[in-house]
Every structure is written in structure tokens, then in C-alpha cells.
Design an enzyme around this catalytic site. Structure first.
Site, mmCIF file in Angstrom:
data_model
loop_
_atom_site.group_PDB
_atom_site.id
_atom_site.type_symbol
_atom_site.label_atom_id
_atom_site.label_comp_id
_atom_site.label_asym_id
_atom_site.label_seq_id
_atom_site.Cartn_x
_atom_site.Cartn_y
_atom_site.Cartn_z
ATOM 1 N N PHE A 184 -48.141 29.079 47.391
ATOM 2 C CA PHE A 184 -46.848 29.850 47.993
ATOM 3 C C PHE A 184 -45.594 29.749 47.369
ATOM 4 C CE2 PHE A 184 -44.295 30.001 51.913
ATOM 5 C CZ PHE A 184 -44.014 31.388 51.814
ATOM 6 N N GLU A 185 -44.634 30.492 47.207
ATOM 7 C CA GLU A 185 -43.593 30.412 46.733
ATOM 8 C C GLU A 185 -42.326 31.287 47.749
ATOM 9 O OE1 GLU A 185 -40.239 29.569 45.813
ATOM 10 O OE2 GLU A 185 -41.556 28.797 44.366
ATOM 11 N N PRO A 186 -41.949 30.365 48.427
ATOM 12 C CA PRO A 186 -41.294 30.835 49.678
ATOM 13 C C PRO A 186 -39.926 31.703 49.187
ATOM 14 C CG PRO A 186 -40.556 28.441 49.547
ATOM 15 C CD PRO A 186 -41.666 28.883 48.544
#
Length: 488
Positions: free
Chosen positions: A248-250
Site C-alpha cells: 500500500f502506498e498512501p
């Protein structure tokens, strides 16, 4: 009665699946009929697509709307077609040097404008409304660079929204409340499918929407569509499909658009042997995207198992342009057996419309877990430094009087030129040029060095490596692009 109903439903889905396969096979076979002929090379710019967008404005079935501007004032256009209740949003070239899918989008418009495949197009356009935002980063495309004029990666601007391009993407997604989104990119040509020597020609990802990588219905639908696309592409690039890392890359748009409720599918266009301009990969994008759109329209993706998504091998990065394995290298009077991994980097011209290559040794030693687009078994071969031709030529024009391959067989890899042009940095002949005062350095096989040397076996020079390109001196077979010019 229940058993009869089940049998009828199974026959129905088998029939639909067969239709999907026939449709996608025909898409591949007839592609040249729809390929947009004005887009031939990777380094396309806004000026190349503007007349194509203007032409779509004249067609009543399309709605073309300016939805924003880049920092430098280039229009961002949304092209919509169809009358269905399911909204599908496709955006390309968020990174300016990732143009493969942009070209495929205009191929898709040509497909939609044709009189062919009327039944399939009716199924698509009656159930879906397709929205295309091609070339989200036209300023980056102008200089064939990843980032926008602000110097930021638009794909890391989903939270702060400081780029007008990022704000446009967010506004369009929110206004459409798209059911499906296609995030279209290019990835490094040096990715391979994990634990294989197969290049990752196409890689897919259903981005995670949280750190836990949970799977809800939105993400599951994206996974199912990806499984279907993988099945299609395997027919044309067997074993050459990868799965992108789903950490996950916010800050990323794909992850956030998934979180905002749009089933998001990332398509990454990688490499394909002898496809420098990525035109075969463009074709696979065209087939992959239309196949996905069709399965969304007829709903067959719903019956695909999410578990099959995890069976797609992950991307790895263990490819070189050229791998030479087990070659002998003499250093300080001792002989060593090493592998060499060589890549050829692209250097843009001043207009960012073409390029030349500069070769570099990327790694050396034991590279047994790595692969090459091209691999040479170097067993029994010894690396030897090339020599300078004993005569100084007056100008580049004098090259026409020489047999370059005979010079290479004699160990010559450099030609000395009295009058080198100031504006020229490379040449197409497979031999380097040097100024009259230039002293070639002693050959040292080091990471970062330009790979120019000879390979000798049984007392004869059989191969030349010039600027990282392998040249068979007997058959003269090679995929050579350019040598370099070294000035005083």
C-alpha cells in the site's frame, strides 16, 4: 429442476466465455486495421494527439470535454463514448515517458469508429460509458520525462493535490464515480516474471487500499478482470505476464482510487524482445483493454475466482540487455571467470523526439540467477582490449572506404578522426570514433564502465562488444544501434 437450471447456467457461461475468446482472438488478428498510423514511435507529444482529439469532436457519438490544464497550459481532455450505466474511466501517461497505452487508446477509438465487430461494440456501448483521459502529463511527455513541470511525480500527489494534473484526475474520478478505473503505465524493460527468464511484457495490479491489503468487493472485481486479461495475453506472450507489488502506498492515485470505491486495474507495459518502440506491447494493450471492457460489459468476470489472481507470478528485476556468462578476464596476470550484465541506456536528443544508446556494465561476478534479452555463453572466450586504427582519418566521410567488420576482426575498436563534428555524439557504424589527441584508457571491467572489448577464442577474435552491443563477426548478426564519439 434445480439440476436442470444449473446445467442451463453452465452452458450459458461456457457460451459467453467462448464468445470472449473468439472476440479477443479476432482483436489480435485484425489489429493492423485499427492501429493509428500517425503514432509510430514512443516519444509522442501533445501536438501528436491534439488533431486526433479534435477529429473526435466532430463525431456525434463522442463527448469531448476539456477538464483541466497542465502547468504549462496544455489541455487535458476527457473523451466519453457509450450510453450504459456502468462508468469505466481510463487514464494514461501520468508519467510523461510512459506512452504505450496512450497510443493504444487511439487505436481503440479507431476500433470504435469502424463498421466491424458491431455486435460486440453494441454490447459494450449499450452497457458501459467509457471515459478516456489520454496523456495526463503532457508537459512531461514534451520532454519525455517521468515528472511534471513542478518536478513532482503526479502518482504521489493523490493526498496533497498540488499538481493541476492530479487535481484534474481526482475531480474526474469523483464526478464520474466510476465503477472501474484503468491506470495505464509503462514499467522498466528489465522486469521479468519471477524465477523465470521471461520478460514481464505486461504486468497487472489490483492496488491495495490499506496497509493490511484487505480484499473487499471493489478490489476483488479488479482482481477478477485482471485474471481474465492474463488468460488472454498468455496466448500471445506466454509466461510474460507479471503481477506488480501490492504494498500500500498512501500517496498513490491507484491505491486511493481503489479506496474511493472504483475497482482499479493497473496495467504496466514492460519489455518485449526486438520491440524497441514497444509497438507489439501497444498491440497487447489494445487487446487487453478491449477484452477487459468486454468482460465488464457482459459480466462474465464475476464468475472468475479471486484466488487465480495470486497465481500470476510477481515481477522480479533480474534482466539485462546482454548477459555474457562464464567469460575469462585476465587481471594482474591472473585469470578469472566472471559473468557480465550489460544494459544500454537511452539518451534523448535535444528535441526529446529520438535517442541514442550509451552502454554500461551493470553487474559482474556470479550472475547465475539473472537473465538477458540476449545471452552469450562465454566459456572458452577471453576478454581482450580493442586497439586504435593506426592511421588518422580526415573526417567521418572517410569511413566509407573501410571494412569495419574486417577491422573488428583485427582487434580495432576505435578510429581516430582529425575533424570531428562538434554537434555529433554517436554514429551508426559499429566502431567508436575518437579525436586526434584522445587517449583510450586501459581496459578495466568495472561496474559503470562502457562495455567495449573483444572476445577471443582459439586465437581468433569472434565477437566484438561495442557500446554494449554484441556483434558476431562471422555472421555479422546483431541488433546494433550506435557507437560513440569520444572527443579530446
Amino acid at each position: 429442476m434445480k439440476q436442470a437450471f444449473t446445467s442451463i447456467m453452465m452452458l450459458f457461461f461456457i457460451s459467453i466465455s467462448s464468445q470472449n475468446i473468439d472476440f479477443t482472438s479476432n482483436l489480435y488478428e485484425t489489429y493492423e486495421n485499427y492501429k493509428e498510423s500517425s503514432l509510430k514511435n514512443r516519444r509522442i507529444k501533445y501536438k501528436n494527439i491534439k488533431p486526433l482529439i479534435d477529429k473526435l469532436k466532430e463525431d456525434s457519438k463522442y463527448t469531448v470535454k476539456k477538464v483541466g490544464e497542465s502547468i504549462e497550459g496544455r489541455d487535458l481532455n476527457l473523451v466519453s463514448v457509450g450510453k450504459g450505466n456502468i462508468n469505466v474511466f481510463l487514464w494514461s501517461q501520468m508519467h510523461g515517458d510512459e506512452p504505450t497505452a496512450t497510443q493504444a487508446i487511439f487505436d481503440i477509438f479507431n476500433f470504435l469508429n469502424s463498421n466491424d465487430f458491431s455486435e460486440e461494440k453494441e454490447a459494450i456501448l449499450s452497457k458501459l460509458t467509457l471515459h478516456f483521459l489520454p496523456m495526463l502529463n503532457p508537459d512531461g511527455a514534451e520532454k519525455y520525462t517521468r515528472r511534471n513541470t513542478l518536478g513532482i511525480d503526479i502518482n504521489r500527489d493523490a493526498l496533497r493535490l498540488q499538481s493541476p494534473e492530479g487535481r484534474t484526475l481526482k475531480n474526474v474520478r469523483d464526478s464520474l464515480k466510476a465503477n472501474f478505473g484503468f491506470n495505464l503505465h509503462d514499467q522498466s524493460i528489465y522486469y521479468n516474471a519471477e524465477r523465470t527468464d521471461k520478460v514481464a511484457t505486461i504486468s497487472y495490479l489490483a492496488p491495495a487500499y490499506n496497509y493490511e491489503k484487505e480484499i473487499n468487493e471493489v478490489r476483488a472485481n479488479a482482481m477478477k478482470v485482471i485474471v481474465f486479461m492474463n488468460q488472454i495475453i498468455q496466448k500471445y506472450a506466454s509466461g510474460q505476464v507479471g503481477r506488480y507489488n501490492d504494498d500500500f502506498e498512501p500517496r498513490a492515485f491507484g491505491d486511493n482510487i481503489q479506496k474511493w470505491g472504483t475497482s482499479t486495474i493497473l496495467i504496466e507495459s514492460g519489455g518485449y524482445k526486438n520491440d524497441i518502440e514497444k509497438q507489439e506491447i501497444r498491440k497487447l494493450n489494445y487487446v487487453s483493454i478491449l477484452a477487459a471492457i468486454y468482460t465488464i460489459a457482459n459480466g462474465t468476470y464475476k464468475d472468475i475466482s479471486v484466488e487465480d489472481y495470486e497465481k500470476i507470478p510477481q515481477n522480479d528485476r533480474k534482466l539485462f540487455d546482454l548477459k555474457i556468462q562464464g567469460v575469462t578476464y585476465q587481471l594482474l596476470d591472473k585469470k578469472y571467470i566472471i559473468d557480465l550484465g550489460i544494459n544500454r541506456f537511452e539518451v534523448d536528443d535535444e528535441n526529446y523526439s529520438s535517442f541514442y544508446n550509451v552502454g554500461r556494465i551493470i553487474d559482474q561476478g556470479d550472475l547465475s540467477t539473472f537473465f538477458g534479452y540476449e545471452t552469450l555463453n562465454g566459456e572458452g572466450y577471453t576478454i581482450e582490449q580493442g586497439k586504435v586504427y593506426p592511421e588518422t582519418l580526415n573526417s567521418i566521410d572517410d569511413l566509407s572506404d573501410l571494412d569495419i567488420y574486417q577491422l573488428l576482426k583485427k582487434g580495432v575498436t576505435y578510429l581516430k578522426i582529425e575533424d570531428l563534428p562538434d554537434d555529433k555524439k554517436y554514429l551508426k557504424a559499429p566502431i567508436h570514433l575518437i579525436g586526434s589527441e584522445y587517449k583510450i584508457p586501459e581496459l578495466k571491467i568495472n561496474v559503470g564502465a562502457n562495455p567495449t572489448f573483444l572476445l577471443k577464442k582459439d586465437g581468433k577474435i569472434k565477437y566484438a562488444i561495442i557500446n554494449g552491443f554484441l556483434i558476431d563477426l562471422n555472421s555479422k548478426q546483431n541488433n546494433f544501434n550506435n557507437a560513440l564519439i569520444f572527443k579530446n
